[in-house]
Design an enzyme around this catalytic site. Structure first.
Site, PDB file in Angstrom:
ATOM      1  CG  HIS A  87      -1.977  -1.057   1.199  1.00  0.00           C
ATOM      2  ND1 HIS A  87      -3.247  -0.881   0.718  1.00  0.00           N
ATOM      3  CD2 HIS A  87      -1.921  -2.352   1.593  1.00  0.00           C
ATOM      4  CE1 HIS A  87      -3.930  -2.010   0.843  1.00  0.00           C
ATOM      5  NE2 HIS A  87      -3.137  -2.928   1.364  1.00  0.00           N
ATOM      6  CG  ASN A 160      -8.072  -4.169   1.020  1.00  0.00           C
ATOM      7  OD1 ASN A 160      -7.367  -3.175   1.220  1.00  0.00           O
ATOM      8  ND2 ASN A 160      -7.599  -5.395   1.044  1.00  0.00           N
TER       9      ASN A 160
HETATM   10 FE1  HDD Z   1      -2.575  -4.789   5.383  1.00  0.00          FE
HETATM   11  C1  HDD Z   1      -1.080  -1.769   5.112  1.00  0.00           C
HETATM   12  C2  HDD Z   1      -5.538  -3.459   4.210  1.00  0.00           C
HETATM   13  C3  HDD Z   1      -4.033  -7.911   5.416  1.00  0.00           C
HETATM   14  C4  HDD Z   1       0.178  -6.041   6.824  1.00  0.00           C
HETATM   15  N1  HDD Z   1      -3.189  -2.980   4.764  1.00  0.00           N
HETATM   16  C5  HDD Z   1      -2.418  -1.846   4.733  1.00  0.00           C
HETATM   17  C6  HDD Z   1      -3.197  -0.750   4.261  1.00  0.00           C
HETATM   18  C7  HDD Z   1      -4.456  -1.227   4.004  1.00  0.00           C
HETATM   19  C8  HDD Z   1      -4.444  -2.625   4.326  1.00  0.00           C
HETATM   20  C9  HDD Z   1      -5.641  -0.441   3.491  1.00  0.00           C
HETATM   21  C10 HDD Z   1      -2.698   0.661   4.052  1.00  0.00           C
HETATM   22  C11 HDD Z   1      -2.900   1.499   5.272  1.00  0.00           C
HETATM   23  C12 HDD Z   1      -2.443   2.909   4.987  1.00  0.00           C
HETATM   24  O1  HDD Z   1      -3.080   3.569   4.157  1.00  0.00           O
HETATM   25  O2  HDD Z   1      -1.463   3.313   5.602  1.00  0.00           O
HETATM   26  N2  HDD Z   1      -4.398  -5.544   4.828  1.00  0.00           N
HETATM   27  C13 HDD Z   1      -5.504  -4.820   4.481  1.00  0.00           C
HETATM   28  C14 HDD Z   1      -6.656  -5.689   4.445  1.00  0.00           C
HETATM   29  C15 HDD Z   1      -6.232  -6.930   4.764  1.00  0.00           C
HETATM   30  C16 HDD Z   1      -4.812  -6.842   5.028  1.00  0.00           C
HETATM   31  C17 HDD Z   1      -8.065  -5.232   4.119  1.00  0.00           C
HETATM   32  C18 HDD Z   1      -7.013  -8.196   4.902  1.00  0.00           C
HETATM   33  C19 HDD Z   1      -8.254  -8.250   5.240  1.00  0.00           C
HETATM   34  N3  HDD Z   1      -2.030  -6.636   5.963  1.00  0.00           N
HETATM   35  C20 HDD Z   1      -2.772  -7.789   5.914  1.00  0.00           C
HETATM   36  C21 HDD Z   1      -2.033  -8.877   6.528  1.00  0.00           C
HETATM   37  C22 HDD Z   1      -0.834  -8.344   6.947  1.00  0.00           C
HETATM   38  C23 HDD Z   1      -0.854  -6.939   6.579  1.00  0.00           C
HETATM   39  C24 HDD Z   1      -2.541 -10.286   6.686  1.00  0.00           C
HETATM   40  C25 HDD Z   1       0.319  -8.981   7.655  1.00  0.00           C
HETATM   41  C26 HDD Z   1       0.312 -10.104   8.258  1.00  0.00           C
HETATM   42  N4  HDD Z   1      -0.752  -4.055   5.819  1.00  0.00           N
HETATM   43  C27 HDD Z   1       0.214  -4.739   6.482  1.00  0.00           C
HETATM   44  C28 HDD Z   1       1.403  -3.889   6.859  1.00  0.00           C
HETATM   45  C29 HDD Z   1       0.996  -2.489   6.293  1.00  0.00           C
HETATM   46  C30 HDD Z   1      -0.356  -2.768   5.674  1.00  0.00           C
HETATM   47  C31 HDD Z   1       2.729  -4.436   6.452  1.00  0.00           C
HETATM   48  C32 HDD Z   1       1.987  -1.776   5.400  1.00  0.00           C
HETATM   49  C33 HDD Z   1       2.073  -0.369   5.892  1.00  0.00           C
HETATM   50  C34 HDD Z   1       1.323  -0.366   7.135  1.00  0.00           C
HETATM   51  O3  HDD Z   1       0.814  -1.601   7.367  1.00  0.00           O
HETATM   52  O4  HDD Z   1       1.174   0.574   7.887  1.00  0.00           O
HETATM   53  O5  HDD Z   1       1.557  -3.864   8.226  1.00  0.00           O
END
Ligand code: HDD
Length: 699
Positions: A87, A160
């Site tokens: 993202h 999402n």
């Molecule tokens: Fe995630 C960012 C949505 C599963 C690990 N995720 C991130 C963002 C969104 C989502 C919208 C951007 C937030 C922003 O604008 O800063 N992610 C989802 C949705 C998921 C999902 C809807 C499943 C239902 N995500 C998911 C899993 C993991 C992550 C299973 C890790 C095990 N996601 C992350 C992260 C991020 C992230 C690595 C990257 C930057 C942040 O978090 O702040 O932690």
């Protein structure tokens, strides 16, 4: 008997992190903003010159004592921070969430429960796979993350634009992301799923099938962030004042309807305007066309099974169709302001699924449980230490008295001598809050079982909901989805992967599978269809419903001899409906003078079809055939955009080979008269009746 207290042993003040320390200049300016009329060093020293380093003689060596040179370059050297691992590309806005009060019976969270309560929010939309500088219109899932600065603390709903996810357990997240990100040796392709490793993974790991078909459908290329649904994806537990619980799934429904680009538009935009979605969001807000969504919940009983009619509520690859459990509206979100500074706000905002408030709890969804770790953890690297919570955009608006101390870049100046509990030194403060005082008291939930690395059998159905989704699409959406699979798999080198993908499609729909196989030049496997629930009309975007046209763009082709009064009247009517007009002419400058003067906003060189939702030719527009104008018209025709003409404008279309009697080609006697028909066409998004005339071979 405790020792007598020293004078400085008073309890820490209960203040928000924002309020600690320097309060800013006396004239009330925001202390976080840049201030003063003069250029200064970061220490506030006024500077006379920022163009020349301090040298020993005009041609002499630069002096180490030049603190301004060192500070300027040092700050610049460290301007970049790591981009989000997923993202990374995003755009955001500030807004307000207003609760209807209808959720008051199911949750004690004031942000949802208290009628008419207004809570400030910050919302960030994003793509998943691409880097920070990648194109907005890549085929991908879109993030829809909302930070509620509630009076009871921050709540982040990190969702999402699709209600399901690729995986059922967080432990697989690194795998799906490694497979989707660019090839590690060449680092290509950027922001694409059209490559071997993505399709390798999703065809071996078939729980991704449902999410993959959403991505291949038009949902993977939204027309605008303003025209996307949003989903919390997981099932959450809500708790009311009586400590009763229900399970819910959250959904954001856009006021403007759910609309998408065509694949051709998405590809064109990636080159002609990679900031397409970012621009659209910012322009709309600036024009006062504030994007709006209604928040709704599907509510389920919180029983031991955590199932609804055979659908496992803990499985994030499944939905419960809205026809089975309707979405009940509980509040409204309006985005009202663009960020002041992209880096400070949009880049530094940190969302975390673990940010919840009393009345909102988790379920045992293994994806959600793992996310709760990941979001907290990732901010340490991205934002440089534990005090990312004190960055202005991340600070709660509720009072903070957390006993957390020190660390890199501590911004607060905490008072008191006992940052621990229990204490007597600070009179036992800050006090733990029980239920009555709004404490986050977890409602007991029964858990027992063997420690195992296993999944549950209800998670093993990987195909039935993908099949239901495809069956729910309208014909044009099915064609687009078929074309998307054909394009993406056509970019895959390994035949074995394509064959496996066809094996998956054979379970979903026979015609889909056969058409994709034909496009790939491979034999279609024997149908292997799975049973699925009835089609869910709520999953289709082409509904025949009309929606407001806020922020829609209409091109008016004009020239020096065009009917400028007609254009002015057309513009007035279009703008009154909330849409915008851009005058397009062979060359730039102004057309005419006085009241009806029109500024040329796009020329044949700077315009591209993707910018417009409809194209109108004014009476008197130039008749000389210009290849760039013809390309624009042909593209817009294929993209099912409405056309309109008045006076002799129709001749321009005819000369370009466009049938003026075909669907969606409107004509009227005047600009003013045409406007109403154009607005009606815009409110349907596209001229769907033309879809059958536009085959993929034309694209
Ligand atoms: Fe995630 C960012 C949505 C599963 C690990 N995720 C991130 C963002 C969104 C989502 C919208 C951007 C937030 C922003 O604008 O800063 N992610 C989802 C949705 C998921 C999902 C809807 C499943 C239902 N995500 C998911 C899993 C993991 C992550 C299973 C890790 C095990 N996601 C992350 C992260 C991020 C992230 C690595 C990257 C930057 C942040 O978090 O702040 O932690």
């Amino acid at each position: 008997m405790p020792p007598a207290r020293k004078p400085d042993q008073s309890a820490p003040e209960t203040v928000s992190a924002t309020g600690v320390g320097y309060e800013g200049p006396e004239d009330g300016r925001d202390p976080r903003a840049q201030a003063g009329d003069f250029l200064t060093s970061p220490m506030g020293v006024r500077l006379p010159d920022t163009d020349h380093s301090l040298k020993a003689g005009r041609r002499g060596p630069t002096l180490l004592e030049d603190f301004h040179l060192r500070e300027k370059i040092n700050a610049f050297d460290h301007e970049r921070i790591p981009e989000r691992v997923v993202h990374a590309r995003g755009a955001a806005a500030h807004g307000v969430f207003t609760a209807y009060g209808t959720a008051g019976t199911i949750t004690r969270a004031a942000v949802l429960a208290e009628k008419d309560l207004e809570t400030p929010v910050f919302v960030r939309f994003s793509t998943v796979l691409g880097s920070r500088g990648s194109a907005d219109t890549a085929r991908d899932t879109r993030g829809f993350a909302v930070k509620f600065y509630s009076k009871e603390g921050n709540w982040d709903l990190v969702g999402n634009n699709m209600p399901v996810f690729f995986i059922q357990d967080a432990i697989k997240f690194p795998d799906i992301i490694h497979a989707g990100k660019p090839n590690p040796s060449r680092e290509i392709p950027q922001a694409q799923s059209a490559h071997d490793s993505f399709w390798d993974f999703v065809t071996l790991h078939t729980e991704a099938t449902h999410h993959t078909i959403w991505n291949m459908s038009d949902r993977g290329i939204p027309r605008s962030y303003r025209m996307m649904e949003g989903f919390g994806v997981h099932t959450f537990r809500l708790v009311n004042e009586a400590r009763e619980t229900v399970l819910v799934q959250f959904k954001w429904t856009p006021k403007l309807g759910v609309h998408s680009l065509t694949w051709e538009e998405a590809q064109l935009a990636a080159g002609a305007d990679p900031d397409f979605h970012r621009r659209d969001l910012a322009d709309a807000i600036e024009a006062g066309a504030f994007p709006e969504w209604e928040l709704g919940v599907q509510v389920f009983p919180d029983n031991d099974e955590q199932m609804y009619e055979g659908i496992d509520l803990l499985d994030p690859t499944k939905i419960v169709p809205e026809e089975m459990v309707p979405v009940q509206p509980i509040g409204k979100l309006v985005l009202t302001a663009n960020p002041t500074n992209y880096f400070a706000e949009t880049e530094q905002v940190a969302f975390n699924t673990g940010h919840v408030v009393p009345g909102i709890e988790f379920t045992n969804d293994p994806l959600l449980q793992g996310r709760n770790f990941s979001y907290l953890d990732t901010q340490l690297t991205r934002l440089g230490g534990p005090n990312w919570r004190q960055i202005p955009v991340n600070r709660p608006h509720a009072p903070v008295n957390d006993n957390l101390r020190d660390g890199f870049m501590q911004q607060g100046i905490p008072t008191g001598d006992a940052p621990y509990l229990p204490n007597t030194v600070d009179d036992g403060e800050p006090k733990p809050a029980d239920w009555e005082h709004g404490g986050y008291v977890t409602v007991p939930r029964h858990v027992e079982g063997d420690v195992v690395r296993e999944t549950q059998s209800s998670f093993e159905d990987h195909f039935s909901q993908a099949a239901m989704f495809y069956a729910s699409l309208s014909e044009p959406e099915k064609v687009h989805t078929t074309e998307a699979y054909t394009f993406e798999l056509g970019k895959v080198y390994e035949k074995e992967i394509k064959v496996r993908a066809l094996g998956v499609l054979a379970k979903i729909d026979t015609e889909l599978c056969a058409r994709v196989a034909a496009g790939l030049g491979l034999p279609a496997p024997e149908p292997d269809l799975v049973e699925h629930l009835e089609a869910s009309p709520a999953l289709s975007q082409v509904t025949g419903q009309t929606h407001p046209v806020d922020g829609r763009q209409v091109a008016v082709i004009a020239g020096p001899d065009a009917d400028l009064a007609g254009i002015a009247a057309f513009r007035e009517a279009i703008e009154a409906a909330g849409a915008q007009v851009k005058v397009l002419a062979p060359a730039g400058g102004e057309l005419g003078s006085g009241k009806t003067q029109q500024v040329v906003e796009r020329t044949y060189v700077t315009a591209r079809s993707i910018e417009f939702d409809a194209v109108v030719v004014a009476d008197g527009a130039p008749k000389e055939k210009d290849i760039k104008a013809v390309v624009l018209l042909h593209e817009a025709f294929r993209q099912l955009k409405a056309f309109g003409t008045w006076g002799d404008g129709a001749e321009v279309l005819t000369a370009a080979g466009i049938d003026t009697t075909g669907p969606g080609v409107l004509s009227a006697d005047s600009g003013a008269a045409l406007a109403a028909d154009v607005i009606a066409a815009l409110s349907l998004h596209r001229v769907w009746d033309r879809a059958a005339l536009v085959t993929s071979s034309a694209v």
